[in-house]
Motif scaffolding. Structure first.
Motif, PDB file in Angstrom:
ATOM      1  N   THR A 296       2.395  28.836  -1.475  1.00 43.37           N
ATOM      2  CA  THR A 296       3.699  28.511  -2.191  1.00 43.37           C
ATOM      3  C   THR A 296       3.999  27.511  -2.272  1.00 43.37           C
ATOM      4  O   THR A 296       3.317  27.345  -1.468  1.00 43.37           O
ATOM      5  N   VAL A 297       4.629  27.081  -2.844  1.00 37.35           N
ATOM      6  CA  VAL A 297       5.584  25.720  -3.297  1.00 37.35           C
ATOM      7  C   VAL A 297       6.641  25.889  -2.009  1.00 37.35           C
ATOM      8  O   VAL A 297       7.941  26.870  -2.355  1.00 37.35           O
ATOM      9  N   HIS A 298       6.910  25.594  -0.488  1.00 37.70           N
ATOM     10  CA  HIS A 298       8.034  24.731   0.188  1.00 37.70           C
ATOM     11  C   HIS A 298       8.723  23.987  -0.607  1.00 37.70           C
ATOM     12  O   HIS A 298       9.264  22.939  -1.352  1.00 37.70           O
ATOM     13  N   GLN A 299      10.218  25.226  -0.850  1.00 40.28           N
ATOM     14  CA  GLN A 299      11.610  24.005  -1.129  1.00 40.28           C
ATOM     15  C   GLN A 299      12.219  24.095   0.202  1.00 40.28           C
ATOM     16  O   GLN A 299      12.744  24.865   0.885  1.00 40.28           O
ATOM     17  N   PRO A 300      13.102  22.907   0.006  1.00 43.53           N
ATOM     18  CA  PRO A 300      13.196  22.385   1.703  1.00 43.53           C
ATOM     19  C   PRO A 300      14.739  23.436   1.827  1.00 43.53           C
ATOM     20  O   PRO A 300      15.284  21.894   1.082  1.00 43.53           O
ATOM     21  N   PHE A 301      15.575  24.173   1.217  1.00 43.39           N
ATOM     22  CA  PHE A 301      16.553  25.022   0.079  1.00 43.39           C
ATOM     23  C   PHE A 301      17.564  24.732   1.824  1.00 43.39           C
ATOM     24  O   PHE A 301      18.815  24.275   1.251  1.00 43.39           O
ATOM     25  N   ASP A 302      17.427  25.061   2.914  1.00 39.08           N
ATOM     26  CA  ASP A 302      17.966  24.998   4.119  1.00 39.08           C
ATOM     27  C   ASP A 302      18.650  23.232   4.091  1.00 39.08           C
ATOM     28  O   ASP A 302      19.660  23.454   4.303  1.00 39.08           O
TER      29      ASP A 302
END
Length: 355
Positions: A296-302
């Motif tokens: 998956t493509v990691h999105q830095p939501f934190d």
């Protein structure tokens, strides 16, 4: 017989116990340096012995701040409970505010009635700033926020964003999709189907653009759009299989869609990654618990939540709004992990029709 509620101690009670004026108590509460050590000690002992608690309104009048940031959500409440994106961003917000005096206050503003209540409080100065989690569901709310004269941070990208009025933080969706496409090509994909989220969501056209820019004619001409949930991904996967269009990889708009696609492929006797590569988007917990585990493509939501707090604090302190763009990255797991020799041989052949 009713029991009388005990009277709350007041600032004058503290002053009387300490033998000082109520103005001296107020100075101690607000951290003024213009109070001698002996008087300050007497005031603090009086506060403890009387059980006095300063009211939020009194503190706001004294300090000029509410010590609260609104976290606004214009999606229905069930989206907050089911979409892990919001939980991840909220965690970043709360983690960033934990060591500060500021508290996050959640405002659900999906209906006109909820929005009117929230805007009324914002205009009264009940919060110092607003962090808007879902600005793409607008219906005029951005105009209302602009008129409320409160610092606003948008967690998301809007094409016609008024950068003079709003700060914003978002992950680069075009880059994320580009990285996903490059990953699939490196694993031997020759025909990539795209199953994206709703067409009206601002993230969707950006992700399609990234795929098209990188894949060219290896991207199937028709891009499917589905809801963000797993059942919607399953239905879209079944439709793709029924179309009998040749493909050997699927790029999905989020991880929940991808999990539905994995199930559809499995139900039709196809193996992932041996027969079809699958990649998701977001890197939510479901990606590492799916079968097989999902690339998956990691999105830095934190980090998005933490940056939103920083931007809000800057504006509360009088700074101008600014935009921060975060960088995604691909996290490889089993759903695209073909042996190197197999990936090379796949790249040399056309994908077979799937029925």
């Amino acid at each position: 017989m009713a029991v009388a509620r005990p009277r709350k101690a007041t600032i004058r009670d503290v002053a009387a116990r300490a033998g000082v004026s109520h103005m001296t108590v107020s100075r101690v509460l607000n951290g003024s340096p213009n109070v001698g050590a002996e008087r300050e000690r007497a005031v603090r002992e009086a506060i403890e012995s009387t059980g006095f608690i300063a009211s939020a309104r009194a503190r706001q009048l004294a300090t000029g701040t509410a010590e609260a940031y609104a976290v606004a959500l214009t999606e229905p409440l069930d989206e907050l409970l089911t979409d892990p994106t919001y939980a991840a961003v909220l965690k970043g917000i709360t983690d960033a505010l934990t060591p500060t005096p500021v508290v996050p206050v959640l405002f659900t503003m999906a209906t006109s009635e909820e929005r009117a209540k929230g805007m009324r409080l914002f205009k009264r100065g009940a919060v110092d700033a607003v962090i808007h989690l879902s600005p793409y569901v607008d219906d005029g709310m951005l105009d209302d926020l602009r008129d409320a004269h409160v610092p606003v941070v948008l967690c998301g990208q809007l094409g016609d964003l008024d950068k003079a009025a709003f700060a914003s933080v978002y992950s680069d969706d075009v880059l994320g999709a580009t990285l996903a496409a490059e990953h699939l090509l490196a694993r031997g994909a020759t025909g990539v189907a795209a199953i994206m989220g709703p067409a009206g969501n601002p993230a969707t056209p950006d992700r399609v653009e990234g795929l098209r820019r990188t894949l060219g004619d290896r991207l199937l001409p028709t891009v499917a759009h589905a809801g963000w949930d797993t059942p919607a991904g399953y239905r879209a996967g079944v439709e793709l299989l029924r179309s009998a269009v040749p493909f050997d990889a699927v790029a999905c708009g989020n991880d929940r869609i991808a999990v539905g696609v994995l199930q559809a492929l499995r139900d039709h006797g196809l193996r992932v990654p041996e027969d079809v590569l699958v990649i998701g988007f977001d890197d939510h917990p479901v990606a590492s618990s799916s079968r097989p585990h999902l690339t998956t493509v990691h999105q830095p939501f934190d980090r998005q939540g933490k940056v939103a707090v920083d931007l809000a604090a800057e504006m509360v302190a009088g700074g101008p709004p600014r935009t921060v763009v975060l960088t995604p990255n691909v996290v490889e797991r089993e759903s695209t992990r073909r042996p190197t020799s197999e990936a090379g041989s796949q790249a040399a052949t056309d994908p077979a029709p799937v029925a």
